[in-house]
Design a protein around this motif. Structure first.
Motif, PDB file in Angstrom:
ATOM      1  N   VAL A  52       0.843  -1.200   0.000  1.00  0.00           N
ATOM      2  CA  VAL A  52       0.000   0.000   0.000  1.00  0.00           C
ATOM      3  C   VAL A  52       0.878   1.250   0.000  1.00  0.00           C
ATOM      4  O   VAL A  52       0.654   2.196  -0.771  1.00  0.00           O
ATOM      5  CB  VAL A  52      -0.947  -0.005   1.218  1.00  0.00           C
ATOM      6  CG1 VAL A  52      -1.700   1.319   1.311  1.00  0.00           C
ATOM      7  CG2 VAL A  52      -1.936  -1.170   1.113  1.00  0.00           C
ATOM      8  N   LYS A  53       1.885   1.270   0.858  1.00  0.00           N
ATOM      9  CA  LYS A  53       2.790   2.426   0.916  1.00  0.00           C
ATOM     10  C   LYS A  53       3.517   2.634  -0.409  1.00  0.00           C
ATOM     11  O   LYS A  53       3.760   3.770  -0.829  1.00  0.00           O
ATOM     12  CB  LYS A  53       3.816   2.228   2.030  1.00  0.00           C
ATOM     13  CG  LYS A  53       3.251   2.313   3.432  1.00  0.00           C
ATOM     14  CD  LYS A  53       4.344   2.081   4.472  1.00  0.00           C
ATOM     15  CE  LYS A  53       3.792   2.105   5.884  1.00  0.00           C
ATOM     16  NZ  LYS A  53       4.853   1.821   6.884  1.00  0.00           N
ATOM     17  N   ALA A  54       3.847   1.524  -1.082  1.00  0.00           N
ATOM     18  CA  ALA A  54       4.588   1.616  -2.340  1.00  0.00           C
ATOM     19  C   ALA A  54       3.710   2.064  -3.501  1.00  0.00           C
ATOM     20  O   ALA A  54       4.216   2.370  -4.583  1.00  0.00           O
ATOM     21  CB  ALA A  54       5.222   0.261  -2.656  1.00  0.00           C
ATOM     22  N   GLY A  55       2.381   2.077  -3.292  1.00  0.00           N
ATOM     23  CA  GLY A  55       1.478   2.568  -4.331  1.00  0.00           C
ATOM     24  C   GLY A  55       1.002   1.502  -5.304  1.00  0.00           C
ATOM     25  O   GLY A  55       0.609   1.823  -6.436  1.00  0.00           O
ATOM     26  N   ILE A  56       1.005   0.257  -4.887  1.00  0.00           N
ATOM     27  CA  ILE A  56       0.525  -0.819  -5.764  1.00  0.00           C
ATOM     28  C   ILE A  56      -0.914  -0.515  -6.177  1.00  0.00           C
ATOM     29  O   ILE A  56      -1.704   0.027  -5.394  1.00  0.00           O
ATOM     30  CB  ILE A  56       0.615  -2.185  -5.031  1.00  0.00           C
ATOM     31  CG1 ILE A  56       0.561  -3.350  -6.026  1.00  0.00           C
ATOM     32  CG2 ILE A  56      -0.493  -2.344  -4.006  1.00  0.00           C
ATOM     33  CD1 ILE A  56       1.903  -3.787  -6.516  1.00  0.00           C
ATOM     34  N   ASP A  57      -1.279  -0.834  -7.410  1.00  0.00           N
ATOM     35  CA  ASP A  57      -2.645  -0.555  -7.885  1.00  0.00           C
ATOM     36  C   ASP A  57      -3.636  -1.627  -7.445  1.00  0.00           C
ATOM     37  O   ASP A  57      -4.813  -1.333  -7.217  1.00  0.00           O
ATOM     38  CB  ASP A  57      -2.656  -0.460  -9.411  1.00  0.00           C
ATOM     39  CG  ASP A  57      -1.895   0.746  -9.909  1.00  0.00           C
ATOM     40  OD1 ASP A  57      -2.317   1.879  -9.606  1.00  0.00           O
ATOM     41  OD2 ASP A  57      -0.856   0.581 -10.582  1.00  0.00           O
ATOM     42  N   SER A  58      -3.177  -2.880  -7.367  1.00  0.00           N
ATOM     43  CA  SER A  58      -4.102  -3.949  -6.996  1.00  0.00           C
ATOM     44  C   SER A  58      -3.358  -5.086  -6.319  1.00  0.00           C
ATOM     45  O   SER A  58      -2.157  -5.288  -6.537  1.00  0.00           O
ATOM     46  CB  SER A  58      -4.842  -4.480  -8.234  1.00  0.00           C
ATOM     47  OG  SER A  58      -3.930  -5.095  -9.136  1.00  0.00           O
ATOM     48  N   MET A  59      -4.078  -5.820  -5.492  1.00  0.00           N
ATOM     49  CA  MET A  59      -3.571  -7.055  -4.894  1.00  0.00           C
ATOM     50  C   MET A  59      -4.559  -8.165  -5.234  1.00  0.00           C
ATOM     51  O   MET A  59      -5.765  -7.995  -5.036  1.00  0.00           O
ATOM     52  CB  MET A  59      -3.466  -6.936  -3.366  1.00  0.00           C
ATOM     53  CG  MET A  59      -2.517  -5.885  -2.869  1.00  0.00           C
ATOM     54  SD  MET A  59      -2.445  -5.958  -1.049  1.00  0.00           S
ATOM     55  CE  MET A  59      -1.856  -4.302  -0.697  1.00  0.00           C
ATOM     56  N   SER A  60      -4.035  -9.274  -5.720  1.00  0.00           N
ATOM     57  CA  SER A  60      -4.876 -10.419  -6.010  1.00  0.00           C
ATOM     58  C   SER A  60      -4.601 -11.486  -4.968  1.00  0.00           C
ATOM     59  O   SER A  60      -3.478 -11.972  -4.833  1.00  0.00           O
ATOM     60  CB  SER A  60      -4.590 -10.954  -7.420  1.00  0.00           C
ATOM     61  OG  SER A  60      -5.588 -11.870  -7.808  1.00  0.00           O
ATOM     62  N   LEU A  61      -5.640 -11.836  -4.227  1.00  0.00           N
ATOM     63  CA  LEU A  61      -5.489 -12.648  -3.026  1.00  0.00           C
ATOM     64  C   LEU A  61      -6.197 -13.991  -3.164  1.00  0.00           C
ATOM     65  O   LEU A  61      -7.093 -14.161  -3.996  1.00  0.00           O
ATOM     66  CB  LEU A  61      -6.095 -11.911  -1.828  1.00  0.00           C
ATOM     67  CG  LEU A  61      -5.664 -10.457  -1.635  1.00  0.00           C
ATOM     68  CD1 LEU A  61      -6.584  -9.761  -0.643  1.00  0.00           C
ATOM     69  CD2 LEU A  61      -4.213 -10.395  -1.152  1.00  0.00           C
ATOM     70  N   ASN A  62      -5.816 -14.913  -2.309  1.00  0.00           N
ATOM     71  CA  ASN A  62      -6.603 -16.132  -2.197  1.00  0.00           C
ATOM     72  C   ASN A  62      -7.963 -15.757  -1.620  1.00  0.00           C
ATOM     73  O   ASN A  62      -8.054 -14.918  -0.715  1.00  0.00           O
ATOM     74  CB  ASN A  62      -5.910 -17.137  -1.283  1.00  0.00           C
ATOM     75  CG  ASN A  62      -4.579 -17.575  -1.854  1.00  0.00           C
ATOM     76  OD1 ASN A  62      -4.390 -17.612  -3.066  1.00  0.00           O
ATOM     77  ND2 ASN A  62      -3.645 -17.889  -0.972  1.00  0.00           N
TER      78      ASN A  62
END
Length: 796
Positions: free
Chosen positions: A766-776
């Motif tokens: 989040v701090k790094a500015g990722i656009d999305s996380m795909s999770l289990n």
């Protein structure tokens, strides 16, 4: 004159007439009067009203006699079996009042004239005034009689319908639901038969029956009259159609599964009574689908129209006339299970132990149950069924209901998702596996087993009583996040199960998983089928691909439907489909694969990913993958599918792959096509700006990237402490990729295991500015809350 109240024609009825003609007949009237103008075809017929039933009771002084029998039962002075038998005998010995008999004979002759025949063949169906309600299905409680012709036979069938209001199962069901037996009247519908005995018939739902996913129509069908499908006497074909894109003119058939269809119900050889018989289907019938793609789409369109008209999910029966080739809807009623489920919670089950799979079939429900097998083949022996056991039988009918509610799970030899066992199991909340083929012959009583319906469309019965857990996921009050939360989905079977989760698409759908589970054949073995040296593989492929003249079409057809089902589960949110990324040894394990794969010392770093797509060794196989993607997007209409290229080692390799995609009809920007690249090797990080100028986005595969940056085998137990996605070298690499991607306006997400397992890693992203996380899927809610907290801290 009271006589006009005895008979009402279907085209004069609507849903306001349930008290007069019961749910089934009122619905048929609603279909004809309300939807005929929209092209929905329903066979004509008439209803004997509740007034006619009560006149029949009064003329024969039946009500006090029935009350006497029911009183004896309620006071436990008489068994259910004796009570039902005695009341039914009263009906069988009763006569129709003269004016009612005359009205029935006249209506039947009028129906025959409408169809320009001397004696119309009809279906005579019971329609109780407390039947087919949104909260009570009364599935199969009363009788239906098929191929009834001649006015005397119609009268007899009507009398038998009246008697069936007091079958043992109907008495028991009304007791359970709290209905007054004598307040429920019975109407009878007399409907012209569709000659499905010379074609096919089945059942259709406008909702996914297992998960409640609302955007699909589920169709099942088998040869002959539809009773075999309803009863579960056969394992039917199954088709699933995505409704939103169907309405936009696409052809979104996302599932076609061939059933065994071993038997069919047809007209008998003799005229008059009992002219229905069960015969075996031919080999050709078993190998063919019962309806064409155009007919599947036509039925699905009708389902949408009917659902829209009624304003709720619907359960429908359909039939095809073998003489004319026309399709008809013969019944429609509210769906009574998924539409009644409470929104806002999701209960998930998970096995905690591995076990030996004894057999598989269609999963009904999504739960897990364990217990001892109770193998019972006849209702004569249902007193042997023990509470909490796993009931194993060939098939069920309404006579089984009293014991079905006492068992932990049900396993049947025959049936599809719309058979009696499936419908009742859902209503009772009991997991079931239907259509196993041979459960009653391979299992024995007192055998410890675990029944799992928590692993997708396929239900599995395991040896032993395995440990499992049930988890309640509350979906209320989940905060919104700037970072898009997506899911990793392993298989098409699992996609619908998670549709209620608050996600914004699928960040990773692995094509190789679809190939491995649905197709099983090496694509180059299909390309070179006629010249295969491995004759055993040739024979296996021949059997698996029956019905496909061009064996390559088997691959394209099944792959595009698998991708389509995953894409449907999240439409219109993006669904990122990774092109095949088998390693050489994994490709070799596919049917026919050893003829096309060599041995490699280190498959992890060998002939995999992008290198395959332009190689002469695999290029024709890759073309099949492209055809499937193109069909998913342009024929089915799923333009939310994003293509992702895995293991792309060099910038020049990226150019070659993009060119091959163009040659196969997949060009960036055409039909809004986006192409992403996996970021999983150091070269993708070091040359991130060059890759960003070629691809529309990145998806960071944190497991592989960590492995290659740190030089640690992710599967090594000895080095487990060194494998760490939060290591400074890894986080520096991820930060560099995010910066480069954003410089060129590209999206970047992550699809590794890290954010699901390590809250601190999710916080870093989040701090790094990722656009999305795909999770289990099982970690979506937990991580989404964590991300919301982190975003709030950053903006404070």
């Amino acid at each position: 004159m009271a006589q006009p109240d005895y008979i009402l024609w279907f085209d004069s009825l609507n849903n306001q007439d349930v008290d007069r003609v019961g749910g089934k007949n009122a619905s048929l009237g609603e279909l004809i009067s309300g939807l005929k103008s929209q092209g929905i075809q329903v066979p004509d017929g008439f209803a004997l009203t509740a007034t006619a039933y009560r006149s029949f009771l009064a003329a024969n002084d039946l009500e006090p006699q029935i009350q006497t029998q029911l009183r004896a039962f309620s006071q436990e002075r008489q068994s259910l079996a004796k009570t039902g038998k005695t009341i039914r005998r009263l009906f069988q010995h009763a006569a129709f009042p003269q004016e009612l008999e005359t009205a029935i004979r006249r209506a039947y002759r009028d129906l025959s004239r409408r169809y320009q025949v001397d004696e119309a063949d009809t279906a005579v169906r019971s329609s109780a005034t407390a039947e087919d309600l949104p909260d009570a299905s009364f599935a199969g409680q009363q009788e239906t009689f098929l191929n009834v012709s001649g006015d005397a036979e119609v009268l007899d069938a009507c009398r038998r319908c009246y008697a069936s209001l007091f079958t043992n199962r109907a008495i028991s069901y009304r007791e359970e639901k709290g209905f007054d037996h004598l307040q429920v009247a019975l109407s009878v519908g007399v409907q012209k038969m569709v000659r499905a005995d010379q074609a096919c018939a089945g059942v259709m739902f406008s909702i996914d029956t297992e998960t409640g996913f609302p955007d699909v129509t589920l169709i099942t069908g088998s040869w002959g009259l539809g009773e075999t499908v309803v009863q579960g006497a056969v394992t039917p074909d199954q088709f699933t159609v995505f409704k939103p894109l169907l309405q936009e003119g696409f052809r979104p058939i996302i599932e076609k599964t061939k059933g065994s269809k071993l038997q069919k119900m047809v007209y008998g050889d003799d005229a008059g009574k009992d002219t229905i018989q069960i015969v075996e289907t031919t080999g050709k019938e078993r190998q063919a689908f019962v309806i064409s793609d155009d007919e599947i789409l036509q039925l699905a369109r009708w389902a949408v129209v009917i659902e829209d008209h009624y304003g709720r999910p619907m359960d429908m029966e359909w039939a095809k006339d073998g003489n004319t080739g026309e399709l008809f809807i013969v019944q429609a009623r509210p769906e009574t299970v998924q539409s009644q489920r409470q929104a806002g919670t999701l209960k998930t089950y998970k096995l905690k132990q591995a076990g030996e799979v004894l057999l598989t079939g269609l999963s009904i429900g999504d739960a897990i149950a364990s217990g001892r097998v109770c193998r019972v083949l006849s209702t004569k022996d249902i007193d042997q069924v023990e509470d909490g056991s796993i009931l194993v039988t060939e098939m069920t009918d309404p006579d089984w209901v009293p014991v079905m509610k006492r068992v932990a799970g049900i396993v049947t030899d025959y049936g599809g998702r719309t058979c009696h066992a499936a419908i009742v199991s859902r209503e009772l909340g009991i997991p079931a596996i239907v259509g196993t083929g041979d459960a009653s012959r391979t299992l024995h009583s007192n055998q410890d087993v675990t029944l799992s319906c928590a692993e997708g469309d396929q239900g599995k019965l395991y040896a032993g009583q395995l440990e499992f857990e049930a988890i309640d996921v509350t979906l209320d009050d989940i905060p919104a996040t700037r970072t898009k939360i997506m899911m990793n989905i392993a298989s098409p079977a699992a996609a619908f199960h998670w549709w209620q989760l608050p996600v914004e698409g699928i960040g990773l759908a692995r094509m190789e998983f679809i190939i491995n589970t649905l197709i099983k054949i090496h694509p180059m073995a299909l390309v070179n089928y006629d010249n295969l040296q491995d004759r055993d593989a040739w024979k296996t492929i021949r059997d698996l691909t029956k019905g496909y003249g061009d064996k390559r079409e088997y691959f394209v057809d099944n792959l595009c439907r698998g991708i389509g089902k995953i894409a449907a589960s999240q439409y219109p949110h993006p669904v990122i489909v990774r092109l095949s990324d088998f390693k050489t040894n994994e490709y070799a394990d596919l049917i026919g694969g050893r003829e096309f794969e060599g041995a490699e010392a280190n498959p992890m770093l060998g002939f995999r990913g992008a290198a395959r797509y332009y190689s002469p060794r695999y290029r024709e196989g890759f073309a099949l993958e492209c055809q499937a993607i193109k069909r998913v997007r342009e024929v089915m209409g799923f333009d939310n599918v994003i293509v992702m290229v895995p293991f792309c080692r060099k910038v020049a390799e990226a150019d070659r792959v993009l060119q091959v995609l163009v040659e196969n009809g997949l060009k960036q920007g055409v039909y809004n096509l986006q192409i992403y690249v996996m970021c999983e090797i150091p070269a993708n990080v070091l040359l991130a700006e060059q890759f960003a100028q070629r691809f529309d986005g990145f998806s960071i595969g944190s497991n592989d990237l960590t492995q290659l940056i740190l030089g640690v085998d992710r599967d090594s137990g000895e080095l487990a402490d060194l494998f760490d996605e939060t290591d400074a070298a890894v986080t520096l690499a991820i930060t560099k990729v995010i910066t480069a991607a954003h410089k060129y306006g590209r999206k970047v997400g992550i699809c590794g295991q890290g954010p699901s397992d390590k809250p601190e890693f999710a916080a870093f992203l989040v701090k790094a500015g990722i656009d999305s996380m795909s999770l289990n899927p099982d970690s979506v809610v937990q991580v989404k809350r964590l991300v919301a907290e982190q975003e709030a801290q950053l903006s404070a």
